[in-house]
Write a protein that holds these residues in place. Structure first.
Motif, PDB file in Angstrom:
ATOM      1  N   GLY B 189      -6.835  27.038  39.424  1.00 30.83           N
ATOM      2  CA  GLY B 189      -8.022  26.160  39.423  1.00 30.83           C
ATOM      3  C   GLY B 189      -9.113  26.836  38.829  1.00 30.83           C
ATOM      4  O   GLY B 189     -10.301  26.246  38.789  1.00 30.83           O
ATOM      5  N   THR B 190      -9.031  27.910  38.439  1.00 30.73           N
ATOM      6  CA  THR B 190     -10.193  28.834  37.744  1.00 30.73           C
ATOM      7  C   THR B 190     -10.720  27.938  36.617  1.00 30.73           C
ATOM      8  O   THR B 190     -10.092  27.471  35.585  1.00 30.73           O
ATOM      9  CB  THR B 190      -9.938  29.919  37.118  1.00 30.73           C
ATOM     10  N   PRO B 191     -12.239  27.462  36.483  1.00 29.19           N
ATOM     11  CA  PRO B 191     -12.587  26.695  35.362  1.00 29.19           C
ATOM     12  C   PRO B 191     -12.521  27.521  34.164  1.00 29.19           C
ATOM     13  O   PRO B 191     -12.662  28.703  34.042  1.00 29.19           O
ATOM     14  CB  PRO B 191     -13.933  26.621  35.760  1.00 29.19           C
ATOM     15  N   VAL B 192     -12.109  26.606  33.106  1.00 25.68           N
ATOM     16  CA  VAL B 192     -12.156  27.211  31.690  1.00 25.68           C
ATOM     17  C   VAL B 192     -13.007  26.228  30.932  1.00 25.68           C
ATOM     18  O   VAL B 192     -13.031  25.050  31.047  1.00 25.68           O
ATOM     19  CB  VAL B 192     -10.775  27.252  31.169  1.00 25.68           C
ATOM     20  N   ALA B 193     -13.469  26.900  29.541  1.00 24.54           N
ATOM     21  CA  ALA B 193     -14.159  26.241  28.649  1.00 24.54           C
ATOM     22  C   ALA B 193     -13.282  26.685  27.199  1.00 24.54           C
ATOM     23  O   ALA B 193     -13.244  27.989  27.287  1.00 24.54           O
ATOM     24  CB  ALA B 193     -15.642  26.307  28.704  1.00 24.54           C
ATOM     25  N   VAL B 194     -12.992  25.708  26.436  1.00 28.44           N
ATOM     26  CA  VAL B 194     -12.700  26.243  25.290  1.00 28.44           C
ATOM     27  C   VAL B 194     -13.556  25.730  24.001  1.00 28.44           C
ATOM     28  O   VAL B 194     -14.010  24.633  24.173  1.00 28.44           O
ATOM     29  CB  VAL B 194     -11.329  25.538  24.734  1.00 28.44           C
ATOM     30  N   VAL B 195     -14.301  26.706  23.277  1.00 23.96           N
ATOM     31  CA  VAL B 195     -15.143  26.191  22.289  1.00 23.96           C
ATOM     32  C   VAL B 195     -14.766  26.602  20.838  1.00 23.96           C
ATOM     33  O   VAL B 195     -14.264  27.701  20.494  1.00 23.96           O
ATOM     34  CB  VAL B 195     -16.698  27.215  22.583  1.00 23.96           C
ATOM     35  N   GLU B 196     -14.603  25.500  20.149  1.00 21.96           N
ATOM     36  CA  GLU B 196     -14.023  25.556  18.922  1.00 21.96           C
ATOM     37  C   GLU B 196     -15.324  25.486  17.784  1.00 21.96           C
ATOM     38  O   GLU B 196     -16.223  24.656  18.220  1.00 21.96           O
ATOM     39  CB  GLU B 196     -13.174  24.521  18.489  1.00 21.96           C
ATOM     40  N   ASN B 197     -15.251  26.210  16.695  1.00 19.80           N
ATOM     41  CA  ASN B 197     -16.218  26.106  15.824  1.00 19.80           C
ATOM     42  C   ASN B 197     -17.640  26.286  16.462  1.00 19.80           C
ATOM     43  O   ASN B 197     -18.541  25.623  16.127  1.00 19.80           O
ATOM     44  CB  ASN B 197     -16.227  24.773  15.053  1.00 19.80           C
ATOM     45  N   ALA B 198     -17.923  27.214  17.340  1.00 22.81           N
ATOM     46  CA  ALA B 198     -19.222  27.452  18.140  1.00 22.81           C
ATOM     47  C   ALA B 198     -20.544  27.575  17.037  1.00 22.81           C
ATOM     48  O   ALA B 198     -20.129  28.224  15.945  1.00 22.81           O
ATOM     49  CB  ALA B 198     -19.141  28.527  18.879  1.00 22.81           C
ATOM     50  N   GLY B 208     -12.062  22.296  31.570  1.00 24.79           N
ATOM     51  CA  GLY B 208     -10.851  22.125  32.346  1.00 24.79           C
ATOM     52  C   GLY B 208     -10.708  23.089  33.310  1.00 24.79           C
ATOM     53  O   GLY B 208     -11.390  24.084  33.859  1.00 24.79           O
ATOM     54  N   LYS B 209      -9.443  23.153  33.890  1.00 25.67           N
ATOM     55  CA  LYS B 209      -9.146  24.359  34.865  1.00 25.67           C
ATOM     56  C   LYS B 209      -7.939  25.149  33.934  1.00 25.67           C
ATOM     57  O   LYS B 209      -7.263  24.537  33.068  1.00 25.67           O
ATOM     58  CB  LYS B 209      -8.312  23.674  35.920  1.00 25.67           C
ATOM     59  N   LEU B 210      -7.767  26.422  34.336  1.00 21.70           N
ATOM     60  CA  LEU B 210      -6.793  27.401  33.935  1.00 21.70           C
ATOM     61  C   LEU B 210      -5.457  26.769  33.708  1.00 21.70           C
ATOM     62  O   LEU B 210      -4.731  26.742  32.860  1.00 21.70           O
ATOM     63  CB  LEU B 210      -6.675  28.573  34.611  1.00 21.70           C
TER      64      LEU B 210
END
Lengths: 255, 255
Positions: B189-198, B208-210
């Protein structure tokens, strides 16, 4: 009025390590709330802005932070372009989240302009990369300083687990950092670099081993400093010790 | 000729996240060796320079790196101002050390111009600080990619030990990253963010979550991406899930 608060990274010290975007935002600024350590030339870019110094070097307390939050909100109600100018990058050790939360709660739009963080400036000053193929692929940025009322969390675990560690705001805590890390099993011979005033004319780089950190830290002045630890520094540290000791046999053979 | 090679950080993507110093070095450059992902507007600053694209996106091999090292040395023997322009900051995941070692061995002067690294750009894109008083005072920057012939080192230890982790060049390895971290005891349940083309027009932020990371990573395109993990993201992730599920009861009470 559609006001916006820009949380802007001023970079690590030298005025020309500001980004082009940050410079353009400063040119348009009506009011700038800035950290104590921001370069005067950087502030001068904000020609038409009122400048207000906020924030203390370290140990800035929650009351002061709440007052900064309030000042930002009040300013956004009177001005179109409000800048909160922070040393380094706003999102690393800058208490940006408290400001973002306050702005969000007040319904005020914000934008973050990233900056060059001290770890990268210090690495450039030493001339040694924080990562290195085959040796280091984790670089952990850490502060050992705890906030008031904050539970003592496990900052040392990050140092021990990472290949390279960069300790922010730790130069004044060198004795306890050294003792804590040795107690956690970090080798006393781990190479360290202390970089004071990175990118400024008064920049100093001191190299040694973890066990000598308290002694090294005594040599540095009151400027902002970061400590780098890790095997990536081994060659640089050994070369310095070699130069200091002036081993004539190796000299003949190698230099 | 007193040639100098500048290892310059081009920043995370947007051309205006270049530093003023980097822009001035580019203006003076005779020749620029640049990564594939550097913005065309950034290269255009180097008006009078020959531009040579070097480096592949990922999986660039040692032979290619040795060839780049050789090109830098050869260029320094023919030109006064040689620039090696790298995405992000040169000293984080940029193979700068191999170039520095080659230049030093060849007796060629170098200088590093730090840049804005992807972790800071991604954090700005999400609007969530990587550190937060009372919650996160370690931010670990990591790549799970190993070099050819490199022993499998313990990148996951850094993620597990840090309060916040930022994984570089990992979006294509999401399944193995997720499996490795869960096996190491990181909560699903660790929160994650994926950032593409920052920082680019095509920037995308996925939260989302891990445990959902492999599914989230399927949604992103071929652009450069970083993954942020940590409790600092909890509020942002919960707000997104709340918006997606559209809980009417909480809506009535809270919005």
């Amino acid at each position: 009025m559609s006001a916006k608060v820009y949380l802007v990274g001023a970079g690590p010290g030298a005025a020309d390590l500001l980004t082009l975007r940050a410079a353009r935002v400063l040119e348009r600024a009506d009011i700038v709330f800035h950290d104590a350590l921001v370069a005067p030339q950087t502030l001068a870019i904000a020609e038409r802005a009122t400048k207000i110094a906020v924030g203390k070097r370290s140990g800035r307390n929650s009351t002061a932070q709440r007052f900064i939050n309030k000042q930002l909100i009040d300013a956004a109600r009177r001005h179109a372009v409000v800048v909160r100018l922070k040393g380094g990058d706003p999102m690393l050790f800058g208490r940006a989240q408290e400001e973002i939360d306050a702005l969000t709660k007040a319904g005020i739009e914000f934008e973050v302009v990233p900056g060059v963080t001290a770890a990268c400036a210090a690495s450039a000053a030493v001339g040694v990369s924080l990562t290195r193929r085959g040796m280091a692929r984790t670089a952990c940025l850490i502060t050992p300083r705890s906030a008031e009322g904050e539970p003592e969390n496990d900052w040392a675990a990050g140092v021990v687990a990472a290949d390279t560690a960069v300790i922010y705001m730790g130069a004044g805590l060198s004795e306890s950092i050294c003792a804590t890390l040795l107690a956690r099993g970090q080798a006393g011979g781990t190479p360290v670099a202390v970089v004071e005033n990175a990118t400024l004319p008064a920049q100093r780089v001191l190299l040694g081993k973890l066990r000598d950190l308290p002694r090294i830290a005594q040599e540095i002045g009151p400027g902002p400093a970061v400590i780098i630890l890790g095997e990536v520094l081994r060659q640089a540290v050994d070369a310095r010790i070699f130069r200091e000791k002036g081993n004539p046999r190796r000299c003949a053979g190698r230099m």
